[in-house]
Design a protein around this motif. Structure first.
Motif, mmCIF file in Angstrom:
data_model
loop_
_atom_site.group_PDB
_atom_site.id
_atom_site.type_symbol
_atom_site.label_atom_id
_atom_site.label_comp_id
_atom_site.label_asym_id
_atom_site.label_seq_id
_atom_site.Cartn_x
_atom_site.Cartn_y
_atom_site.Cartn_z
ATOM 1 N N ALA A 122 0.832 -1.202 0.000
ATOM 2 C CA ALA A 122 0.000 0.000 0.000
ATOM 3 C C ALA A 122 0.870 1.257 0.000
ATOM 4 O O ALA A 122 0.598 2.225 -0.733
ATOM 5 C CB ALA A 122 -0.936 -0.002 1.202
ATOM 6 N N LEU A 123 1.916 1.257 0.804
ATOM 7 C CA LEU A 123 2.822 2.400 0.852
ATOM 8 C C LEU A 123 3.563 2.581 -0.471
ATOM 9 O O LEU A 123 3.700 3.701 -0.976
ATOM 10 C CB LEU A 123 3.833 2.220 1.987
ATOM 11 N N MET A 124 4.024 1.480 -1.043
ATOM 12 C CA MET A 124 4.760 1.550 -2.310
ATOM 13 C C MET A 124 3.865 2.071 -3.426
ATOM 14 O O MET A 124 4.279 2.910 -4.238
ATOM 15 C CB MET A 124 5.302 0.170 -2.676
ATOM 16 N N GLU A 125 2.646 1.580 -3.503
ATOM 17 C CA GLU A 125 1.725 2.029 -4.552
ATOM 18 C C GLU A 125 1.499 3.533 -4.473
ATOM 19 O O GLU A 125 1.559 4.249 -5.484
ATOM 20 C CB GLU A 125 0.389 1.293 -4.437
ATOM 21 N N ARG A 126 1.256 4.024 -3.276
ATOM 22 C CA ARG A 126 0.988 5.450 -3.104
ATOM 23 C C ARG A 126 2.238 6.280 -3.386
ATOM 24 O O ARG A 126 2.170 7.320 -4.062
ATOM 25 C CB ARG A 126 0.494 5.710 -1.678
ATOM 26 N N LEU A 127 3.389 5.837 -2.898
ATOM 27 C CA LEU A 127 4.627 6.596 -3.064
ATOM 28 C C LEU A 127 5.053 6.664 -4.532
ATOM 29 O O LEU A 127 5.414 7.735 -5.043
ATOM 30 C CB LEU A 127 5.737 5.981 -2.218
ATOM 31 N N LEU A 128 5.000 5.538 -5.227
ATOM 32 C CA LEU A 128 5.386 5.537 -6.634
ATOM 33 C C LEU A 128 4.388 6.323 -7.478
ATOM 34 O O LEU A 128 4.756 6.940 -8.485
ATOM 35 C CB LEU A 128 5.530 4.103 -7.150
ATOM 36 N N GLY A 129 3.124 6.319 -7.062
ATOM 37 C CA GLY A 129 2.140 7.142 -7.746
ATOM 38 C C GLY A 129 2.458 8.629 -7.614
ATOM 39 O O GLY A 129 2.380 9.393 -8.578
ATOM 40 N N LEU A 130 2.855 9.041 -6.413
ATOM 41 C CA LEU A 130 3.247 10.435 -6.204
ATOM 42 C C LEU A 130 4.473 10.787 -7.027
ATOM 43 O O LEU A 130 4.547 11.856 -7.642
ATOM 44 C CB LEU A 130 3.527 10.684 -4.718
ATOM 45 N N ALA A 131 5.451 9.890 -7.027
ATOM 46 C CA ALA A 131 6.687 10.136 -7.775
ATOM 47 C C ALA A 131 6.406 10.274 -9.265
ATOM 48 O O ALA A 131 7.028 11.086 -9.954
ATOM 49 C CB ALA A 131 7.688 9.007 -7.522
ATOM 50 N N ALA A 132 5.469 9.482 -9.763
ATOM 51 C CA ALA A 132 5.165 9.506 -11.195
ATOM 52 C C ALA A 132 4.439 10.775 -11.612
ATOM 53 O O ALA A 132 4.576 11.231 -12.757
ATOM 54 C CB ALA A 132 4.335 8.285 -11.576
ATOM 55 N N THR A 133 3.669 11.369 -10.711
ATOM 56 C CA THR A 133 2.818 12.490 -11.098
ATOM 57 C C THR A 133 3.326 13.855 -10.636
ATOM 58 O O THR A 133 2.913 14.871 -11.195
ATOM 59 C CB THR A 133 1.396 12.292 -10.546
ATOM 60 N N HIS A 134 4.207 13.894 -9.646
ATOM 61 C CA HIS A 134 4.678 15.184 -9.137
ATOM 62 C C HIS A 134 5.553 15.894 -10.167
ATOM 63 O O HIS A 134 6.388 15.276 -10.826
ATOM 64 C CB HIS A 134 5.479 15.003 -7.850
ATOM 65 N N ARG A 135 5.361 17.195 -10.282
ATOM 66 C CA ARG A 135 6.204 18.027 -11.126
ATOM 67 C C ARG A 135 6.701 19.214 -10.310
ATOM 68 O O ARG A 135 5.917 19.863 -9.604
ATOM 69 C CB ARG A 135 5.436 18.539 -12.363
ATOM 70 N N ASP A 136 7.994 19.509 -10.430
ATOM 71 C CA ASP A 136 8.562 20.683 -9.792
ATOM 72 C C ASP A 136 8.102 21.935 -10.539
ATOM 73 O O ASP A 136 7.623 21.845 -11.676
ATOM 74 C CB ASP A 136 10.092 20.603 -9.824
ATOM 75 N N PRO A 137 8.241 23.106 -9.933
ATOM 76 C CA PRO A 137 7.860 24.337 -10.633
ATOM 77 C C PRO A 137 8.542 24.514 -11.990
ATOM 78 O O PRO A 137 7.957 25.101 -12.906
ATOM 79 C CB PRO A 137 8.279 25.440 -9.646
ATOM 80 N N ASP A 138 9.761 23.988 -12.126
ATOM 81 C CA ASP A 138 10.468 24.117 -13.402
ATOM 82 C C ASP A 138 10.197 22.947 -14.345
ATOM 83 O O ASP A 138 10.820 22.822 -15.400
ATOM 84 C CB ASP A 138 11.977 24.254 -13.178
ATOM 85 N N GLY A 139 9.253 22.060 -13.963
ATOM 86 C CA GLY A 139 8.911 20.917 -14.797
ATOM 87 C C GLY A 139 9.696 19.663 -14.487
ATOM 88 O O GLY A 139 9.427 18.600 -15.042
ATOM 89 N N GLY A 140 10.664 19.763 -13.593
ATOM 90 C CA GLY A 140 11.463 18.591 -13.218
ATOM 91 C C GLY A 140 10.638 17.552 -12.487
ATOM 92 O O GLY A 140 9.585 17.862 -11.922
ATOM 93 N N ARG A 141 11.120 16.328 -12.482
ATOM 94 C CA ARG A 141 10.374 15.240 -11.858
ATOM 95 C C ARG A 141 11.326 14.093 -11.517
ATOM 96 O O ARG A 141 12.480 14.067 -11.937
ATOM 97 C CB ARG A 141 9.305 14.713 -12.825
ATOM 98 N N VAL A 142 10.808 13.146 -10.758
ATOM 99 C CA VAL A 142 11.536 11.907 -10.488
ATOM 100 C C VAL A 142 11.369 10.993 -11.691
ATOM 101 O O VAL A 142 10.241 10.716 -12.115
ATOM 102 C CB VAL A 142 11.009 11.203 -9.221
ATOM 103 N N ARG A 143 12.470 10.536 -12.241
ATOM 104 C CA ARG A 143 12.412 9.578 -13.344
ATOM 105 C C ARG A 143 13.024 8.243 -12.951
ATOM 106 O O ARG A 143 12.639 7.210 -13.484
ATOM 107 C CB ARG A 143 13.126 10.124 -14.579
ATOM 108 N N ARG A 144 13.977 8.268 -12.037
ATOM 109 C CA ARG A 144 14.632 7.036 -11.585
ATOM 110 C C ARG A 144 14.452 6.895 -10.077
ATOM 111 O O ARG A 144 14.669 7.833 -9.321
ATOM 112 C CB ARG A 144 16.124 7.062 -11.913
ATOM 113 N N VAL A 145 14.012 5.715 -9.655
ATOM 114 C CA VAL A 145 13.902 5.390 -8.235
ATOM 115 C C VAL A 145 14.859 4.241 -7.960
ATOM 116 O O VAL A 145 14.850 3.226 -8.661
ATOM 117 C CB VAL A 145 12.462 4.976 -7.857
ATOM 118 N N GLU A 146 15.699 4.398 -6.950
ATOM 119 C CA GLU A 146 16.608 3.307 -6.601
ATOM 120 C C GLU A 146 16.510 3.002 -5.118
ATOM 121 O O GLU A 146 16.050 3.826 -4.314
ATOM 122 C CB GLU A 146 18.046 3.629 -6.996
ATOM 123 N N LEU A 147 16.907 1.798 -4.762
ATOM 124 C CA LEU A 147 16.871 1.363 -3.366
ATOM 125 C C LEU A 147 17.986 0.368 -3.120
ATOM 126 O O LEU A 147 18.598 -0.160 -4.054
ATOM 127 C CB LEU A 147 15.505 0.769 -3.027
#
Length: 201
Positions: A122-147
């Motif tokens: 449940a936590l992973m689904e929500r977190l990766l969803g946020l990472a996929a949709t969030h945009r910084d003011p300059d249009g930047g975003r998370v494209r790579r997630v590592e662990l």
């Protein structure tokens, strides 16, 4: 960034609320980490290496950047009915150089007594969803997630693989286990495509 609470279904007809964590959660998050460390599985710390009190723990998290609200950190907590905090997931964009700002480091912890219920998923689904949709003011975003995950933590590895994480490398003998034997640490990564739908809600 503001994250709306989400009621996530768990196994056995149960549910948890996945929400944004805050400084007010410091005591509960410290208790959670203590419980995980005491279980002695899949961890790299000893209990005496944790902060002694909630205020120190909160300050440590702030210094690490985990309390930022500008999209450089995404920190979620999972609560069972009654307010018992049983899990946390974090995504920290710790690299300050612009060429590396698209990389997020993921961390996940679930209380030993709540493992197997689906809290981590449940936590992973929500977190990766946020990472996929969030945009910084300059249009930047998370494209790579590592662990990073201990090679002997089969349950966690299976969870990460189910989300598409790929084993990219091995840090050999990086962890010295309680019995003195050395354990490898795996590097796993996930690329979020530009047109991928959100993994969570």
């Amino acid at each position: 960034m503001r994250v709306e609470p989400y009621r996530a279904p768990l196994r056995g007809g149960r549910h948890c609320v996945v929400r944004q964590s805050s400084r007010d959660d410091a005591a509960a998050l410290l208790d959670l980490e203590r419980a995980i460390v005491r279980a002695r599985h899949g961890i790299v710390k000893h209990e005496d290496e944790l902060p002694a009190d909630a205020d120190t723990y909160a300050e440590q998290r702030e210094r690490a950047g985990l309390t930022a609200r500008d999209g450089s950190a995404m920190c979620l907590a999972a609560e069972l009915p009654g307010g018992h905090l049983v899990g946390e997931a974090t995504l920290l964009r710790r690299f300050k150089f612009r060429m590396l700002r698209h990389v997020g480091i993921l961390g996940l912890g679930v209380h030993p007594e709540a493992q197997g219920l689906g809290v981590g998923r449940a936590l992973m689904e929500r977190l990766l969803g946020l990472a996929a949709t969030h945009r910084d003011p300059d249009g930047g975003r998370v494209r790579r997630v590592e662990l990073y995950v201990r090679a002997d933590n089969a349950r966690a590895i299976a969870l990460y693989r189910s989300f598409g994480f790929v084993h990219e490398g091995t840090r050999r003998d990086v962890v010295r286990g309680d019995g003195g034997a050395f354990v490898d640490d795996l590097i796993m990564g996930l690329l979020l495509s530009d047109d991928a739908p959100a993994a969570g809600r």
